[in-house]
Design a protein around this motif. Structure first.
Motif, PDB file in Angstrom:
ATOM      1  N   PHE A  14     -18.976  -9.289 -27.562  1.00 61.82           N
ATOM      2  CA  PHE A  14     -20.009  -8.503 -27.136  1.00 61.82           C
ATOM      3  C   PHE A  14     -21.247  -9.655 -26.616  1.00 61.82           C
ATOM      4  O   PHE A  14     -21.436 -10.367 -27.403  1.00 61.82           O
ATOM      5  CB  PHE A  14     -20.462  -7.226 -27.836  1.00 61.82           C
ATOM      6  N   ILE A  15     -22.071  -9.136 -25.883  1.00 65.42           N
ATOM      7  CA  ILE A  15     -23.356  -9.787 -25.593  1.00 65.42           C
ATOM      8  C   ILE A  15     -24.451  -8.654 -25.889  1.00 65.42           C
ATOM      9  O   ILE A  15     -24.100  -7.705 -25.180  1.00 65.42           O
ATOM     10  CB  ILE A  15     -23.598 -10.512 -24.417  1.00 65.42           C
ATOM     11  N   GLU A  16     -25.401  -9.030 -26.563  1.00 63.24           N
ATOM     12  CA  GLU A  16     -26.373  -8.137 -26.316  1.00 63.24           C
ATOM     13  C   GLU A  16     -27.626  -8.789 -25.997  1.00 63.24           C
ATOM     14  O   GLU A  16     -27.937  -9.954 -26.389  1.00 63.24           O
ATOM     15  CB  GLU A  16     -26.852  -7.642 -27.880  1.00 63.24           C
ATOM     16  N   LEU A  17     -28.343  -8.410 -24.983  1.00 60.73           N
ATOM     17  CA  LEU A  17     -29.707  -9.113 -24.422  1.00 60.73           C
ATOM     18  C   LEU A  17     -30.663  -8.147 -24.450  1.00 60.73           C
ATOM     19  O   LEU A  17     -30.686  -6.751 -24.181  1.00 60.73           O
ATOM     20  CB  LEU A  17     -29.556  -9.414 -23.068  1.00 60.73           C
ATOM     21  N   GLU A  18     -31.795  -8.631 -25.137  1.00 60.95           N
ATOM     22  CA  GLU A  18     -32.988  -7.823 -25.362  1.00 60.95           C
ATOM     23  C   GLU A  18     -34.214  -8.407 -25.157  1.00 60.95           C
ATOM     24  O   GLU A  18     -34.261  -9.489 -25.116  1.00 60.95           O
ATOM     25  CB  GLU A  18     -32.892  -7.328 -26.685  1.00 60.95           C
ATOM     26  N   THR A  19     -35.190  -7.736 -24.726  1.00 59.53           N
ATOM     27  CA  THR A  19     -36.572  -8.171 -24.633  1.00 59.53           C
ATOM     28  C   THR A  19     -37.323  -6.731 -25.234  1.00 59.53           C
ATOM     29  O   THR A  19     -37.156  -5.616 -25.398  1.00 59.53           O
ATOM     30  CB  THR A  19     -37.024  -8.361 -23.436  1.00 59.53           C
ATOM     31  N   MET A  20     -38.574  -7.331 -25.899  1.00 58.56           N
ATOM     32  CA  MET A  20     -39.345  -6.306 -26.501  1.00 58.56           C
ATOM     33  C   MET A  20     -40.566  -5.685 -25.325  1.00 58.56           C
ATOM     34  O   MET A  20     -41.145  -6.503 -24.619  1.00 58.56           O
ATOM     35  CB  MET A  20     -40.338  -6.781 -27.464  1.00 58.56           C
ATOM     36  N   ALA A  21     -40.943  -4.460 -25.432  1.00 59.42           N
ATOM     37  CA  ALA A  21     -41.683  -3.948 -24.426  1.00 59.42           C
ATOM     38  C   ALA A  21     -42.239  -2.735 -24.995  1.00 59.42           C
ATOM     39  O   ALA A  21     -41.815  -2.053 -25.781  1.00 59.42           O
ATOM     40  CB  ALA A  21     -40.681  -3.334 -23.019  1.00 59.42           C
ATOM     41  N   ASP A  22     -43.422  -2.394 -24.278  1.00 63.25           N
ATOM     42  CA  ASP A  22     -44.219  -1.077 -24.922  1.00 63.25           C
ATOM     43  C   ASP A  22     -43.521   0.016 -23.906  1.00 63.25           C
ATOM     44  O   ASP A  22     -42.712  -0.339 -23.021  1.00 63.25           O
ATOM     45  CB  ASP A  22     -45.547  -1.211 -24.612  1.00 63.25           C
ATOM     46  N   GLU A  23     -43.624   1.239 -24.096  1.00 58.98           N
ATOM     47  CA  GLU A  23     -43.129   2.542 -23.767  1.00 58.98           C
ATOM     48  C   GLU A  23     -43.369   2.674 -22.296  1.00 58.98           C
ATOM     49  O   GLU A  23     -42.280   2.904 -21.408  1.00 58.98           O
ATOM     50  CB  GLU A  23     -43.411   3.766 -24.358  1.00 58.98           C
ATOM     51  N   ALA A  24     -44.460   2.209 -21.724  1.00 56.91           N
ATOM     52  CA  ALA A  24     -44.619   2.494 -20.093  1.00 56.91           C
ATOM     53  C   ALA A  24     -43.782   1.058 -19.551  1.00 56.91           C
ATOM     54  O   ALA A  24     -43.626   1.364 -18.309  1.00 56.91           O
ATOM     55  CB  ALA A  24     -46.065   2.123 -19.863  1.00 56.91           C
TER      56      ALA A  24
ATOM     57  N   ASP B  98     -34.812   5.831 -23.973  1.00 55.67           N
ATOM     58  CA  ASP B  98     -34.060   5.662 -22.708  1.00 55.67           C
ATOM     59  C   ASP B  98     -32.671   5.936 -22.907  1.00 55.67           C
ATOM     60  O   ASP B  98     -31.946   5.287 -23.721  1.00 55.67           O
ATOM     61  CB  ASP B  98     -34.142   4.186 -22.303  1.00 55.67           C
ATOM     62  N   ALA B  99     -32.164   7.263 -22.543  1.00 61.09           N
ATOM     63  CA  ALA B  99     -30.836   7.451 -22.910  1.00 61.09           C
ATOM     64  C   ALA B  99     -29.798   6.760 -22.396  1.00 61.09           C
ATOM     65  O   ALA B  99     -28.820   6.679 -23.031  1.00 61.09           O
ATOM     66  CB  ALA B  99     -30.897   8.990 -22.316  1.00 61.09           C
TER      67      ALA B  99
END
Length: 194
Positions: free
Chosen positions: A137-147, A73-74
């Motif tokens: 800074f805040i980084e917010l993430e979750t794991m996902a598959d490509e779709a 995701d650019a």
């Protein structure tokens, strides 16, 4: 899996910490990151990352080897990520150098991590300061598959809004680039490097 992540500048640190503490316990740690590349910067140019991270939290210490593929995701720079715990950063450093890799950049991140569930997803919010850089800074993430990356990023953005941040706070500025710039180096890291 892909780390679907957005990063934002924090303008009201105490208000943000208060909101996050309502969602989860705070876990403080220090990350000592070393990024590697070949002398011609082949990995960097291709948008790939090879990092060794030493995480110090309380009395504990662990070392994590991470390889990130080019961004899927650019706009956000979200990348497929492969990670494993390893026994010793020094040994990896010796092996990588013997194979012809060199340090791209090494720096420290001081982090406060909050793990919680929102929008049906496991989330990790990390408030970050890098001693060489101004601001927080805040980084917010979750794991996902490509779709699922697009939907995951929508959920991450929604949680950032719920935490009091807005789209104007988002940044694609990368720590690696910023630290190298402060140190007066000219190498540029690829988009999506955190």
């Amino acid at each position: 899996m892909i780390e679907a992540e957005l990063k934002a500048r924090v303008r009201e640190p105490e208000a943000l910490r208060k909101r996050l503490r309502r969602l989860a316990d705070e876990e403080r740690s220090t990350y000592r990151d070393t990024y590697y590349d070949r002398p011609g910067r082949d990995l960097t140019t291709a948008g790939r990352e090879l990092r060794v991270r030493v995480v110090e939290a309380g009395e504990g210490r662990r070392t994590v080897l991470t390889y990130k593929e080019p961004a899927v995701d650019a706009e956000s720079g979200s990348k497929p990520e492969h990670e494993t715990d390893v026994a010793d950063a020094q040994t990896l450093d010796s092996v990588f150098r013997a194979l012809g890799l060199e340090h791209l950049v090494a720096f420290e991140k001081r982090c406060a991590n909050y793990r919680f569930t929102a929008h049906g997803r496991g989330m990790l919010a990390t408030i970050v300061t890098v001693p060489e850089l101004a601001g927080m800074f805040i980084e917010l993430e979750t794991m996902a598959d490509e779709a699922d990356v697009s939907a995951a990023l929508d959920d991450v953005r929604a949680v950032l809004h719920e935490l009091g941040l807005n789209d104007d706070d988002l940044t694609t500025e990368q720590y690696t680039d910023a630290v190298m710039s402060v140190r007066g180096r000219t190498e540029k890291a690829p988009p999506g490097r955190a």
